[in-house]
Write an enzyme that holds these catalytic residues in place. Structure first.
Site, PDB file in Angstrom:
ATOM      1  N   ARG A 171      33.912  19.871  22.294  1.00 22.96           N
ATOM      2  CA  ARG A 171      33.128  19.821  23.521  1.00 22.96           C
ATOM      3  C   ARG A 171      34.053  20.188  24.682  1.00 22.96           C
ATOM      4  O   ARG A 171      35.263  19.993  24.593  1.00 22.96           O
ATOM      5  CB  ARG A 171      32.553  18.417  23.753  1.00 22.96           C
ATOM      6  N   ARG A 279      30.500  25.810  20.455  1.00 26.47           N
ATOM      7  CA  ARG A 279      30.519  24.687  19.496  1.00 26.47           C
ATOM      8  C   ARG A 279      29.482  24.939  18.404  1.00 26.47           C
ATOM      9  O   ARG A 279      29.763  24.728  17.220  1.00 26.47           O
ATOM     10  CB  ARG A 279      30.216  23.391  20.251  1.00 26.47           C
ATOM     11  N   TYR A 311      22.578  22.530  13.133  1.00 26.19           N
ATOM     12  CA  TYR A 311      23.393  23.752  13.121  1.00 26.19           C
ATOM     13  C   TYR A 311      23.335  24.480  11.775  1.00 26.19           C
ATOM     14  O   TYR A 311      23.922  25.551  11.638  1.00 26.19           O
ATOM     15  CB  TYR A 311      24.857  23.413  13.421  1.00 26.19           C
TER      16      TYR A 311
END
Length: 328
Positions: A171, A279, A311
């Site tokens: 992050r 990310r 994801y």
């Protein structure tokens, strides 16, 4: 041998740290609504919850924290309908309701209210199959990595930052707080020591490319021996002239990710391009190359594996679509 303080010195220090009677009473009078907000340590979460609560307070006409204690489910249902009328995304409505719900859960624990009025308020269904954050293609990721100059200090720093994001899924807040000493050996392998959400620390092996780029950056910047100092620093500061500090997370987005994204055309081509997209790219790429999803969860610092599954786009690869099986 550690030097022992004298009893008089210890007493003096205690007296210096002791709360005055007024300070003690002032803290005792802090409403639990304010306590709840003060306990949110993550900067991004604080900002998001602050905006969401302000939106609800504006709608409901709440002027002081104590007025939350007379909120009913009807207030929340009316607010949800107002958000829908404003054509807010389902994910935005869920987040806003979650922010208010989190406050009321805390108030219930402190016996400030008897129930959480958000419970039972219908929320928009979540898309549990795939996250909304875009992921870059391999070619786009390479374009972004190669965009900064490899000659200047800023270029070397920015290449190292982009590699850290794209190869390790950090992050932006985690990247901005890295110190030089957070690069260290574990079992003979160089790792990042990452300080994540909720005060959790995780260790991530550093890719060979990132090692090379960070080494080149530190050699040129000259602060590799400042172990307690920021790893990634400003290269210029026209206001305070101070360079020995951490990069601000907003600078990572504006001056690095967005800047180079616009330079190579990714910011235009990829809707919703942001730091989090890097990310998402790292996670998607790892899963596409058969990384264990539980390991990816730990790698990203997710509390719940369901977040990691957002994801996992292996079931929706464009090249495997029936579209490309049709022949006439």
């Amino acid at each position: 041998m550690k030097k022992q303080r004298s009893p008089a010195r210890t007493l003096a220090l205690r007296e210096q740290r002791a709360l005055t009677a007024k300070e003690f009473l002032d803290l005792a009078d802090v409403p639990p609504e304010i306590e709840w907000f003060a306990n949110i340590t993550n900067r991004q979460t604080r900002r998001a919850y602050q905006n969401d609560l302000r939106d609800f307070m504006r709608f409901a006409g709440i002027k002081s924290p104590e007025e939350f204690r007379v909120v009913t489910r009807a207030h929340l249902i009316a607010w949800r309908k107002d958000l829908e009328a404003r054509e807010c995304e389902g994910s935005t409505i869920r987040r806003k309701l979650s922010a208010v719900s989190s406050l009321f859960e805390y108030l219930c624990e402190r016996n400030a209210v008897v129930h959480n009025p958000v419970k039972g308020v219908k929320r928009p269904k979540a898309n549990n199959n795939e996250g909304l954050t875009p992921a870059l293609s391999d070619e786009q990721a390479r374009l972004l990595l190669n965009a900064p100059s490899d000659e200047t200090l800023k270029g070397k720093r920015d290449r190292a930052i982009l590699a850290t994001l794209l190869y390790h899924g950090l992050r932006r807040e985690e990247l901005s707080t890295l110190r030089v000493r957070d690069l260290h050996q574990r079992q003979g392998v160089l790792h990042f020591r990452v300080h994540g959400k909720g005060g959790k620390t995780r260790y991530i092996p550093v890719s060979l490319m990132t090692q090379r780029l960070i080494t080149e950056y530190l050699d040129k910047a000259g602060h590799k021996d400042d172990l307690g100092g920021a790893l990634f620093r400003p290269v210029k500061n026209n206001v305070t002239k101070t360079l020995e500090k951490h990069l601000h997370p907003d600078s990572i987005y504006q001056e690095i990710v967005r800047h180079y994204g616009e330079k190579v055309g990714i910011a235009t081509d990829v809707h919703g391009f942001c730091v989090h997209a890097l990310r998402a790219t790292a996670a998607t790429n790892a899963l596409s190359h058969n990384a264990d999803i539980a390991k990816v969860q730990e790698w990203l610092g997710h509390a719940n594996i369901s977040t990691t599954r957002l994801y996992d786009r292996r079931q929706s690869r464009p090249e495997e679509s029936p579209t490309f099986k049709v022949e006439y």
